[in-house]
Design a protein around this motif. Structure first.
Motif, PDB file in Angstrom:
ATOM      1  N   LYS A 216      77.708  17.558  44.176  1.00 48.39           N
ATOM      2  CA  LYS A 216      76.882  18.190  45.213  1.00 48.39           C
ATOM      3  C   LYS A 216      75.728  18.969  44.592  1.00 48.39           C
ATOM      4  CE  LYS A 216      80.232  20.197  47.551  1.00 48.39           C
ATOM      5  NZ  LYS A 216      81.433  19.623  46.948  1.00 48.39           N
ATOM      6  N   ALA A 217      75.979  19.650  43.504  1.00 47.19           N
ATOM      7  CA  ALA A 217      74.903  20.393  42.827  1.00 47.19           C
ATOM      8  C   ALA A 217      73.820  19.432  42.359  1.00 47.19           C
ATOM      9  CB  ALA A 217      75.465  21.183  41.646  1.00 47.19           C
ATOM     10  N   GLN A 218      74.227  18.345  41.739  1.00 42.19           N
ATOM     11  CA  GLN A 218      73.264  17.380  41.218  1.00 42.19           C
ATOM     12  C   GLN A 218      72.490  16.681  42.347  1.00 42.19           C
ATOM     13  OE1 GLN A 218      72.322  16.822  37.917  1.00 42.19           O
ATOM     14  NE2 GLN A 218      73.437  18.757  37.793  1.00 42.19           N
ATOM     15  N   LEU A 219      73.175  16.355  43.436  1.00 43.53           N
ATOM     16  CA  LEU A 219      72.503  15.738  44.583  1.00 43.53           C
ATOM     17  C   LEU A 219      71.473  16.698  45.184  1.00 43.53           C
ATOM     18  CD1 LEU A 219      75.499  13.964  46.373  1.00 43.53           C
ATOM     19  CD2 LEU A 219      73.555  12.842  45.265  1.00 43.53           C
ATOM     20  N   THR A 220      71.821  17.977  45.229  1.00 41.10           N
ATOM     21  CA  THR A 220      70.904  18.992  45.763  1.00 41.10           C
ATOM     22  C   THR A 220      69.662  19.109  44.882  1.00 41.10           C
ATOM     23  OG1 THR A 220      72.781  20.222  46.686  1.00 41.10           O
ATOM     24  CG2 THR A 220      70.687  21.415  46.456  1.00 41.10           C
ATOM     25  N   ILE A 221      69.874  19.192  43.579  1.00 43.05           N
ATOM     26  CA  ILE A 221      68.762  19.293  42.624  1.00 43.05           C
ATOM     27  C   ILE A 221      67.838  18.083  42.758  1.00 43.05           C
ATOM     28  CG2 ILE A 221      68.175  19.267  40.157  1.00 43.05           C
ATOM     29  CD1 ILE A 221      70.812  20.955  39.749  1.00 43.05           C
ATOM     30  N   GLU A 222      68.427  16.886  42.791  1.00 45.79           N
ATOM     31  CA  GLU A 222      67.637  15.651  42.892  1.00 45.79           C
ATOM     32  C   GLU A 222      66.870  15.583  44.205  1.00 45.79           C
ATOM     33  OE1 GLU A 222      70.318  12.355  42.275  1.00 45.79           O
ATOM     34  OE2 GLU A 222      71.019  13.212  40.376  1.00 45.79           O
ATOM     35  N   TYR A 223      67.527  15.974  45.307  1.00 44.67           N
ATOM     36  CA  TYR A 223      66.880  15.899  46.613  1.00 44.67           C
ATOM     37  C   TYR A 223      65.659  16.817  46.676  1.00 44.67           C
ATOM     38  CZ  TYR A 223      65.986  15.877  51.579  1.00 44.67           C
ATOM     39  OH  TYR A 223      65.363  15.742  52.804  1.00 44.67           O
ATOM     40  N   PHE A 224      65.820  18.053  46.234  1.00 47.81           N
ATOM     41  CA  PHE A 224      64.706  18.997  46.299  1.00 47.81           C
ATOM     42  C   PHE A 224      63.596  18.622  45.313  1.00 47.81           C
ATOM     43  CE2 PHE A 224      67.474  21.400  48.958  1.00 47.81           C
ATOM     44  CZ  PHE A 224      66.617  22.141  49.767  1.00 47.81           C
ATOM     45  N   LYS A 225      63.973  18.084  44.177  1.00 46.13           N
ATOM     46  CA  LYS A 225      62.957  17.641  43.208  1.00 46.13           C
ATOM     47  C   LYS A 225      62.088  16.536  43.822  1.00 46.13           C
ATOM     48  CE  LYS A 225      64.188  17.608  38.924  1.00 46.13           C
ATOM     49  NZ  LYS A 225      64.879  17.244  37.683  1.00 46.13           N
ATOM     50  N   GLN A 226      62.729  15.639  44.573  1.00 42.36           N
ATOM     51  CA  GLN A 226      62.008  14.518  45.167  1.00 42.36           C
ATOM     52  C   GLN A 226      61.214  14.909  46.412  1.00 42.36           C
ATOM     53  OE1 GLN A 226      64.485  11.135  46.063  1.00 42.36           O
ATOM     54  NE2 GLN A 226      62.838  10.013  47.055  1.00 42.36           N
ATOM     55  N   HIS A 227      61.823  15.713  47.299  1.00 40.36           N
ATOM     56  CA  HIS A 227      61.215  15.994  48.600  1.00 40.36           C
ATOM     57  C   HIS A 227      60.525  17.353  48.707  1.00 40.36           C
ATOM     58  CE1 HIS A 227      62.969  12.362  50.345  1.00 40.36           C
ATOM     59  NE2 HIS A 227      64.068  12.662  49.670  1.00 40.36           N
ATOM     60  N   TYR A 228      60.909  18.290  47.854  1.00 41.36           N
ATOM     61  CA  TYR A 228      60.327  19.634  47.866  1.00 41.36           C
ATOM     62  C   TYR A 228      60.032  20.068  46.428  1.00 41.36           C
ATOM     63  CZ  TYR A 228      62.060  19.931  52.683  1.00 41.36           C
ATOM     64  OH  TYR A 228      62.305  19.711  54.018  1.00 41.36           O
ATOM     65  N   PRO A 229      59.095  19.402  45.757  1.00 42.30           N
ATOM     66  CA  PRO A 229      58.839  19.717  44.348  1.00 42.30           C
ATOM     67  C   PRO A 229      58.348  21.142  44.119  1.00 42.30           C
ATOM     68  CG  PRO A 229      57.168  18.227  45.214  1.00 42.30           C
ATOM     69  CD  PRO A 229      58.231  18.334  46.263  1.00 42.30           C
ATOM     70  N   GLU A 230      57.903  21.794  45.189  1.00 39.02           N
ATOM     71  CA  GLU A 230      57.438  23.179  45.052  1.00 39.02           C
ATOM     72  C   GLU A 230      58.591  24.184  45.033  1.00 39.02           C
ATOM     73  OE1 GLU A 230      57.846  22.526  49.483  1.00 39.02           O
ATOM     74  OE2 GLU A 230      57.366  21.328  47.720  1.00 39.02           O
TER      75      GLU A 230
END
Length: 193
Positions: free
Chosen positions: A21-35
């Motif tokens: 879950k931590a890794q999925l969260t990191i990846e999701y925000f990196k892709q969709h919310y890079p800011e």
């Protein structure tokens, strides 16, 4: 970047920033919310040190922190952060009374990720209880709860949080099945506050 925002992710008991879950969260925000940077610390095994870690993070990211996501025991700590730092929180199968649950696990434990050996004692559980937030109804919280959680009684979260703070999902398990499918609405909740 000067105006970078930050989101705090808190893992559960005997877990780590390497959890799915931590890794999925990191990846999701990196892709969709890079800011938005996702801060995912390896939480200490002792409640006193966890409190110090959370205060240090809030101090460091005071003007950048937009919210917190917490899973299981991390959900308990996320509720504390929502209260103390006045930020929105998303809880994933949150532990509501972890000090009662861990009273059944007194003794020595080895953390599977860090290999650190630590003791759960009555004092440990008393310190854990010091994180409890009595009134959560005025907090900006969204709790995602799966009824098939084999570790925690989901009804405790349903009783603790108001109906509009809870999203009950039939079935699932403690790991929270299909977590990635909920990330868009989790991100929307946290970024719209």
């Amino acid at each position: 970047m000067k105006n970078k925002k930050a989101l705090l992710y808190l893992h559960g008991f005997l877990s780590s920033p390497q959890s799915l879950k931590a890794q999925l969260t990191i990846e999701y925000f990196k892709q969709h919310y890079p800011e938005i940077d996702v801060i995912c610390p390896q939480l200490s095994n002792t409640p006193a040190q966890i409190k110090q870690q959370l205060v240090a993070i809030e101090t460091q990211y005071k003007h950048a922190l937009i919210g917190v996501i917490g899973s299981s025991l991390g959900g308990y700590f996320a509720t504390y952060c929502a209260h103390l730092f006045n930020i929105p929180a998303v809880l994933i199968n949150p532990a509501v009374y972890p000090y009662l649950l861990l009273a059944n696990y007194l003794g020595e434990h080895t953390h599977p990720y860090t290999s650190e050996i630590f003791q759960i004692t009555d004092e440990y559980n008393q310190l854990l209880k010091s994180f409890e937030v009595a009134n959560v109804t005025n907090l900006s919280i969204k709790a995602y709860i799966q009824t098939g959680d084999e570790t925690l009684d989901y009804r405790q979260a349903c009783q603790k949080f108001s109906a509009d703070q809870v999203c009950i999902i039939e079935g699932g398990d403690h790991a929270f099945q299909n977590y990635k499918h909920y990330l868009p609405e989790i991100a929307d909740f946290l970024t719209s506050k």
